[in-house]
Design a protein around this motif. Structure first.
Motif, PDB file in Angstrom:
ATOM      1  N   MET A  92     -67.008 101.588  -0.994  1.00  0.00           N
ATOM      2  CA  MET A  92     -66.624 101.707  -1.838  1.00  0.00           C
ATOM      3  C   MET A  92     -68.026 101.548  -3.164  1.00  0.00           C
ATOM      4  SD  MET A  92     -64.957  99.217  -5.441  1.00  0.00           S
ATOM      5  CE  MET A  92     -63.046  99.191  -4.313  1.00  0.00           C
ATOM      6  N   VAL A  93     -67.429 102.613  -3.926  1.00  0.00           N
ATOM      7  CA  VAL A  93     -68.396 103.287  -4.530  1.00  0.00           C
ATOM      8  C   VAL A  93     -69.303 102.426  -6.309  1.00  0.00           C
ATOM      9  CG1 VAL A  93     -69.658 104.814  -6.393  1.00  0.00           C
ATOM     10  CG2 VAL A  93     -68.057 105.555  -4.058  1.00  0.00           C
ATOM     11  N   SER A  94     -70.155 101.589  -6.369  1.00  0.00           N
ATOM     12  CA  SER A  94     -70.677 101.298  -7.539  1.00  0.00           C
ATOM     13  C   SER A  94     -71.491 101.728  -8.659  1.00  0.00           C
ATOM     14  CB  SER A  94     -71.924 100.173  -6.869  1.00  0.00           C
ATOM     15  OG  SER A  94     -72.643 100.192  -6.748  1.00  0.00           O
ATOM     16  N   VAL A  95     -71.532 101.404  -9.622  1.00  0.00           N
ATOM     17  CA  VAL A  95     -71.802 101.377 -10.881  1.00  0.00           C
ATOM     18  C   VAL A  95     -73.804 101.710 -10.356  1.00  0.00           C
ATOM     19  CG1 VAL A  95     -73.128 101.143 -12.800  1.00  0.00           C
ATOM     20  CG2 VAL A  95     -70.877  99.925 -11.731  1.00  0.00           C
ATOM     21  N   ARG A  96     -73.884 100.653  -9.599  1.00  0.00           N
ATOM     22  CA  ARG A  96     -75.510 101.006  -8.315  1.00  0.00           C
ATOM     23  C   ARG A  96     -75.814 102.281  -8.048  1.00  0.00           C
ATOM     24  NH1 ARG A  96     -79.027  97.295  -9.701  1.00  0.00           N
ATOM     25  NH2 ARG A  96     -77.871  94.736 -10.123  1.00  0.00           N
ATOM     26  N   ASP A  97     -74.723 102.913  -7.021  1.00  0.00           N
ATOM     27  CA  ASP A  97     -74.966 104.062  -6.522  1.00  0.00           C
ATOM     28  C   ASP A  97     -74.836 105.034  -7.291  1.00  0.00           C
ATOM     29  OD1 ASP A  97     -74.540 102.694  -4.290  1.00  0.00           O
ATOM     30  OD2 ASP A  97     -72.126 102.400  -4.312  1.00  0.00           O
ATOM     31  N   ALA A 155     -76.395 105.244 -10.742  1.00  0.00           N
ATOM     32  CA  ALA A 155     -77.535 105.319 -10.526  1.00  0.00           C
ATOM     33  C   ALA A 155     -78.598 106.033 -10.394  1.00  0.00           C
ATOM     34  CB  ALA A 155     -77.476 104.152 -11.580  1.00  0.00           C
ATOM     35  N   ALA A 156     -78.254 105.489  -8.983  1.00  0.00           N
ATOM     36  CA  ALA A 156     -79.138 105.737  -8.450  1.00  0.00           C
ATOM     37  C   ALA A 156     -79.401 107.069  -8.083  1.00  0.00           C
ATOM     38  CB  ALA A 156     -78.469 105.152  -6.205  1.00  0.00           C
ATOM     39  N   ALA A 157     -77.738 108.187  -7.277  1.00  0.00           N
ATOM     40  CA  ALA A 157     -77.641 109.022  -7.653  1.00  0.00           C
ATOM     41  C   ALA A 157     -77.974 110.712  -8.956  1.00  0.00           C
ATOM     42  CB  ALA A 157     -76.120 109.602  -6.740  1.00  0.00           C
ATOM     43  N   ALA A 158     -77.986 109.846  -9.942  1.00  0.00           N
ATOM     44  CA  ALA A 158     -77.853 110.436 -11.377  1.00  0.00           C
ATOM     45  C   ALA A 158     -79.147 110.261 -11.779  1.00  0.00           C
ATOM     46  CB  ALA A 158     -76.949 109.993 -12.115  1.00  0.00           C
ATOM     47  N   SER A 159     -79.913 108.614 -11.308  1.00  0.00           N
ATOM     48  CA  SER A 159     -82.097 108.397 -11.453  1.00  0.00           C
ATOM     49  C   SER A 159     -82.284 108.085 -12.514  1.00  0.00           C
ATOM     50  CB  SER A 159     -82.812 110.229 -11.018  1.00  0.00           C
ATOM     51  OG  SER A 159     -82.392 109.921  -9.797  1.00  0.00           O
ATOM     52  N   VAL A 160     -80.673 107.721 -12.711  1.00  0.00           N
ATOM     53  CA  VAL A 160     -81.196 106.730 -14.177  1.00  0.00           C
ATOM     54  C   VAL A 160     -81.068 105.060 -13.682  1.00  0.00           C
ATOM     55  CG1 VAL A 160     -80.166 108.297 -15.521  1.00  0.00           C
ATOM     56  CG2 VAL A 160     -78.486 106.654 -15.015  1.00  0.00           C
ATOM     57  N   SER A 161     -80.516 104.326 -15.331  1.00  0.00           N
ATOM     58  CA  SER A 161     -81.031 102.505 -14.845  1.00  0.00           C
ATOM     59  C   SER A 161     -78.908 102.797 -14.472  1.00  0.00           C
ATOM     60  CB  SER A 161     -81.176 102.053 -15.800  1.00  0.00           C
ATOM     61  OG  SER A 161     -80.481 102.343 -17.345  1.00  0.00           O
ATOM     62  N   VAL A 191     -75.821 112.829 -20.081  1.00  0.00           N
ATOM     63  CA  VAL A 191     -74.458 111.896 -19.955  1.00  0.00           C
ATOM     64  C   VAL A 191     -73.822 112.873 -19.103  1.00  0.00           C
ATOM     65  CG1 VAL A 191     -71.898 111.980 -20.975  1.00  0.00           C
ATOM     66  CG2 VAL A 191     -73.912 111.660 -22.122  1.00  0.00           C
ATOM     67  N   GLU A 192     -74.164 114.670 -18.969  1.00  0.00           N
ATOM     68  CA  GLU A 192     -73.904 114.713 -18.237  1.00  0.00           C
ATOM     69  C   GLU A 192     -73.961 114.780 -16.475  1.00  0.00           C
ATOM     70  OE1 GLU A 192     -74.197 119.872 -17.090  1.00  0.00           O
ATOM     71  OE2 GLU A 192     -74.310 119.164 -18.758  1.00  0.00           O
ATOM     72  N   ARG A 193     -75.424 114.690 -16.515  1.00  0.00           N
ATOM     73  CA  ARG A 193     -76.144 114.283 -15.284  1.00  0.00           C
ATOM     74  C   ARG A 193     -74.832 112.690 -14.757  1.00  0.00           C
ATOM     75  NH1 ARG A 193     -80.621 113.600 -16.544  1.00  0.00           N
ATOM     76  NH2 ARG A 193     -81.410 111.985 -16.389  1.00  0.00           N
ATOM     77  N   VAL A 194     -74.865 111.998 -15.008  1.00  0.00           N
ATOM     78  CA  VAL A 194     -73.862 110.917 -14.884  1.00  0.00           C
ATOM     79  C   VAL A 194     -72.843 111.347 -14.360  1.00  0.00           C
ATOM     80  CG1 VAL A 194     -73.038 108.119 -15.442  1.00  0.00           C
ATOM     81  CG2 VAL A 194     -75.519 109.431 -16.072  1.00  0.00           C
ATOM     82  N   MET A 195     -71.911 111.483 -15.214  1.00  0.00           N
ATOM     83  CA  MET A 195     -71.155 112.524 -14.758  1.00  0.00           C
ATOM     84  C   MET A 195     -70.438 113.066 -13.692  1.00  0.00           C
ATOM     85  SD  MET A 195     -69.280 110.548 -17.196  1.00  0.00           S
ATOM     86  CE  MET A 195     -67.388 111.615 -17.325  1.00  0.00           C
ATOM     87  N   ALA A 238     -68.363 112.442 -10.484  1.00  0.00           N
ATOM     88  CA  ALA A 238     -67.541 113.197  -9.763  1.00  0.00           C
ATOM     89  C   ALA A 238     -67.525 113.181  -8.064  1.00  0.00           C
ATOM     90  CB  ALA A 238     -67.869 114.509 -10.196  1.00  0.00           C
ATOM     91  N   GLU A 239     -69.069 113.523  -7.832  1.00  0.00           N
ATOM     92  CA  GLU A 239     -69.353 114.201  -6.787  1.00  0.00           C
ATOM     93  C   GLU A 239     -69.359 112.623  -5.939  1.00  0.00           C
ATOM     94  OE1 GLU A 239     -73.190 115.216  -7.149  1.00  0.00           O
ATOM     95  OE2 GLU A 239     -73.091 116.829  -7.284  1.00  0.00           O
ATOM     96  N   LEU A 240     -69.361 111.166  -6.531  1.00  0.00           N
ATOM     97  CA  LEU A 240     -69.194 109.957  -5.453  1.00  0.00           C
ATOM     98  C   LEU A 240     -67.232 109.657  -5.571  1.00  0.00           C
ATOM     99  CD1 LEU A 240     -72.766 107.928  -6.488  1.00  0.00           C
ATOM    100  CD2 LEU A 240     -72.355 109.236  -4.807  1.00  0.00           C
TER     101      LEU A 240
END
Length: 334
Positions: A1-6, A8-14, A33-37, A41-43
């Motif tokens: 299951m994809v987590s918030v940490r996953d 964050a890592a994918a978007a290079s943010v905390s 916001v756009e990068r995180v969103m 979507a990708e994950l």
């Protein structure tokens, strides 16, 4: 299951930044916001609201207690509250106190058990002890269509004393002198304030009188019963104007005057209501009324709650007051 940490890592943010994007996007730059969103979507990330609420000890809900959910004024207040809450991804739980203190308190206890984010309430009496206990337990309370002295509660209200003054001064200005105030119970602060404003206006005019006909509720049926009592009086004992504490009462009074009674509005008795609900302009004789910005009251109450949550007891204005507006129609302008 994809987590918030996953994410964050994918978007290079905390992880904290991801949380802000999900809950308070206004605090994050549009590019982030756009990068995180995009990472979400990708994950294929789906946040677990139930787990999040359990950790936070709060739901994403706001409790709203009104005096009468059948009153179009309160229905519009609720719509305004829902519109503002939806902007934050929150929901509003609407309940009805039926102008009864024990029922109000039962709803407050339910909201406490559900750990809502906050409660918006139009109190059914002057006993604010249950609200103080709720707020003391960490659930902020916003008074709606009501304000109190001091800074114990944040509030969004209309100046009802001024509203009562406006309605009565208008009746006096068109030459009426034998006035009746129809409304109740007088234990409801808004009703008492509107009566106080009416008394102030009458005190300014020599020869003017004001009689109070208290009703058991702010409903059409209560207004009709009051109107029937007035129409049964001898002609020389009838008032020449009625100020009703809300539009539902005014509609009931108008029904009593119109049904086979021969009482003409406004020729014999002028009539003013309060709230300016949509139906006020559509009655057989369109009602003059004191307008309250119902949708804005509800919207502003949620907005104030959000400020209280972000900055409890902060420097923001904790007493929002709107001014009423008199709307003149055929019930006083015939």
């Amino acid at each position: 299951m994809v987590s918030v940490r996953d994410v964050a890592a994918a978007a290079s943010v905390s992880v904290g930044t991801v949380s802000n994007v999900l809950n308070r996007p206004a605090k994050v730059s549009p590019a982030t916001v756009e990068r995180v969103m995009q990472a979400i979507a990708e994950l294929g990330f789906v946040r677990n609201d139930a787990a999040r609420q359990l950790r936070a000890g709060r739901s994403r809900s706001i409790g709203l207690v009104v005096l009468d959910v059948g009153n179009p004024f309160f229905a519009e207040v609720a719509r305004g509250a829902e519109d503002r809450a939806a902007e934050e991804g929150m929901s509003v739980l609407l309940v009805n106190s039926d102008e009864r203190e024990e029922r109000q308190n039962a709803h407050l206890e339910l909201f406490r058990e559900q750990r809502v984010n906050g409660v918006l309430v139009t109190p059914s009496s002057d006993d604010l002890g249950p609200l103080e206990r709720l707020q003391g337990g960490g659930i902020p309370v916003i008074l709606v269509d009501r304000e109190v002295a001091g800074d114990a509660f944040a509030s969004v209200a209309v100046d009802d004393v001024e509203g009562g003054y406006l309605a009565t001064a208008h009746l006096l200005a068109i030459g009426r002198r034998r006035l009746v105030f129809v409304g109740g119970p007088l234990s409801i602060r808004q009703v008492a304030d509107r009566l106080e404003g009416a008394r102030r206006a009458v005190a300014e005019v020599d020869g003017a009188t004001l009689e109070v006909v208290e009703t058991p509720a702010l409903t059409v049926l209560s207004g009709r019963a009051a109107g029937e009592r007035l129409r049964e009086r001898p002609l020389d004992e009838r008032p020449d104007a009625v100020f009703a504490a809300n539009d539902l009462l005014a509609v009931g009074v108008l029904q009593a005057f119109s049904l086979l009674s021969g009482v003409r509005v406004p020729e014999d008795i002028a009539l003013v209501g309060y709230d300016d609900i949509d139906f006020a302009s559509a009655t057989v004789v369109p009602l003059s009324s004191v307008r309250q910005p119902a949708h804005l009251i509800g919207y502003s109450a949620v907005d104030l709650l959000l400020k209280e949550l972000d900055d409890p007891g902060g420097l923001h204005d904790r007493a929002v007051r709107f001014q009423p507006e008199l709307v003149v129609r055929e019930s006083t302008a015939g």
